[in-house]
Design an enzyme around this catalytic site. Structure first.
Site, PDB file in Angstrom:
ATOM      1  N   TYR A   1      30.788  43.416  31.873  1.00 16.21           N
ATOM      2  CA  TYR A   1      31.945  42.572  31.537  1.00 16.21           C
ATOM      3  C   TYR A   1      31.616  41.101  31.791  1.00 16.21           C
ATOM      4  O   TYR A   1      31.902  40.227  30.959  1.00 16.21           O
ATOM      5  CB  TYR A   1      33.138  43.007  32.399  1.00 16.21           C
ATOM      6  CG  TYR A   1      34.381  42.170  32.221  1.00 16.21           C
ATOM      7  CD1 TYR A   1      35.252  42.415  31.162  1.00 16.21           C
ATOM      8  CD2 TYR A   1      34.694  41.150  33.116  1.00 16.21           C
ATOM      9  CE1 TYR A   1      36.403  41.656  31.001  1.00 16.21           C
ATOM     10  CE2 TYR A   1      35.836  40.394  32.961  1.00 16.21           C
ATOM     11  CZ  TYR A   1      36.686  40.647  31.903  1.00 16.21           C
ATOM     12  OH  TYR A   1      37.826  39.890  31.743  1.00 16.21           O
TER      13      TYR A   1
ATOM     14  N   ARG B   1      41.506  37.027  47.734  1.00 15.91           N
ATOM     15  CA  ARG B   1      41.688  36.706  46.314  1.00 15.91           C
ATOM     16  C   ARG B   1      42.728  35.597  46.158  1.00 15.91           C
ATOM     17  O   ARG B   1      43.660  35.471  46.950  1.00 15.91           O
ATOM     18  CB  ARG B   1      42.177  37.945  45.536  1.00 15.91           C
ATOM     19  CG  ARG B   1      41.194  39.124  45.496  1.00 15.91           C
ATOM     20  CD  ARG B   1      39.990  38.819  44.624  1.00 15.91           C
ATOM     21  NE  ARG B   1      39.069  39.949  44.533  1.00 15.91           N
ATOM     22  CZ  ARG B   1      37.983  40.105  45.280  1.00 15.91           C
ATOM     23  NH1 ARG B   1      37.680  39.208  46.223  1.00 15.91           N
ATOM     24  NH2 ARG B   1      37.189  41.144  45.112  1.00 15.91           N
TER      25      ARG B   1
END
Length: 301
Positions: free
Chosen positions: A141, A213
């Site tokens: 990806y 994150r």
């Protein structure tokens, strides 16, 4: 009557970000000279060059927001790196080449912070995309997405095209993929809390809970996409993210979701499961130079 001068085609228009853009446009951020067309995989198979070309000839867009991609969470990527590479390379090449061939004025494609080198210094910024291999868990990806940046530069240098890309951090919001196996971390946790409440069991979080994150709310991202489409003229990508100070750990995210959903059971961390990348802290300094006053929705809200 204002004449429509921009026909904006949004690929991947029924996904998380596409739906957010559609809502923001419908809620008053659209302009009278813009016509918005949201398409999904039902409208064309973008891995097919002929179907992609037919889509562009049918709608004749002047502008494109390219969101369509094969996406998935950590474990789906680990299982299917080759599929992620091949599918996304075909989609991106077909969309960008059809845009070029039909004279589209501007394309804004969507990258991801997971494309950055795994071994790097923090915070990461727009100049560092190609500085080393991405994390091995999603190399297919990541490399496919990096190639959009390479292609954008090629179309700019050879044909003078205004093709650019944005790099959002972890996106979440309405219309997310709540599949526990294949979805991203926040919708997966929301689904797990729902099931834990139903069964009266503990909430099991995959991994240690320590990775960090930056989460961006999809409607905030949608507003930033409109700004990039209308105002941002660089070919070089731009990171769309909350600040470094707004980073949260997976544990903190799980606790926030449990609190929001009024779950009072136990949190258990399954450390036999992979954590993936520990952090990918991104700098939004470039965005802040352009938009110093942009207000992000706070994570806990």
């Amino acid at each position: 009557m204002t004449e429509v001068t921009k026909r904006i085609l949004v690929t991947g228009g029924t996904g998380l970000v596409g739906r957010a853009i559609e809502k923001v446009v419908a809620d008053g951020e659209g302009r009278p000279d813009e016509e918005w067309i949201f398409v999904s995989s039902r409208d064309a198979d973008l891995t097919s060059s002929s179907e992609t070309k037919a889509l562009f000839e049918r709608h004749k867009p002047t502008h494109v927001i390219h969101l369509a991609a094969m996406v998935g969470g950590l474990f789906k990527n680990i299982r299917s790196n080759l599929d992620f590479w091949r599918t996304n390379i075909h989609i991106n090449d077909n969309v960008l080449h059809s845009a070029h061939e039909t004279g589209v004025q501007k394309v804004v494609s969507c990258l991801s912070t997971c494309i950055f080198p795994d071994k790097t210094t923090y915070p990461i910024d727009e100049t560092m995309i190609h500085n080393g291999p991405p994390h091995s868990s999603n190399f297919g990806y990541s490399y496919a997405k990096r190639m959009i940046d390479v292609q954008n530069r090629g179309y700019s240098e050879q044909h003078g095209r205004r093709f650019t890309a944005v790099i959002p951090t972890n996106v979440f919001g309405p219309h997310d993929n709540f599949n526990i196996e294949d979805g991203h971390v926040l919708p997966g946790l929301i689904h797990k809390v729902y099931l834990a409440k139903l069964s009266g069991s503990a909430l099991t979080v995959w991994g240690t809970g320590k990775p960090r994150r930056q989460f961006i709310y999809s409607l905030d991202l949608a507003r930033l996409f409109l700004w990039v489409l209308r105002e941002y003229d660089e070919v070089e990508p731009i990171i769309l993210s909350v600040g470094e100070e707004d980073e949260v750990s997976i544990r903190e995210a799980a606790e926030a979701i449990a609190e929001a959903m009024e779950f009072s059971g136990e949190l258990v961390f399954d450390t036999t499961k992979s954590d993936g990348q520990f952090k990918k802290t991104a700098s939004n300094a470039k965005l802040r130079r352009y938009l110093p006053g942009f207000q992000f929705t706070p994570f806990r809200k």
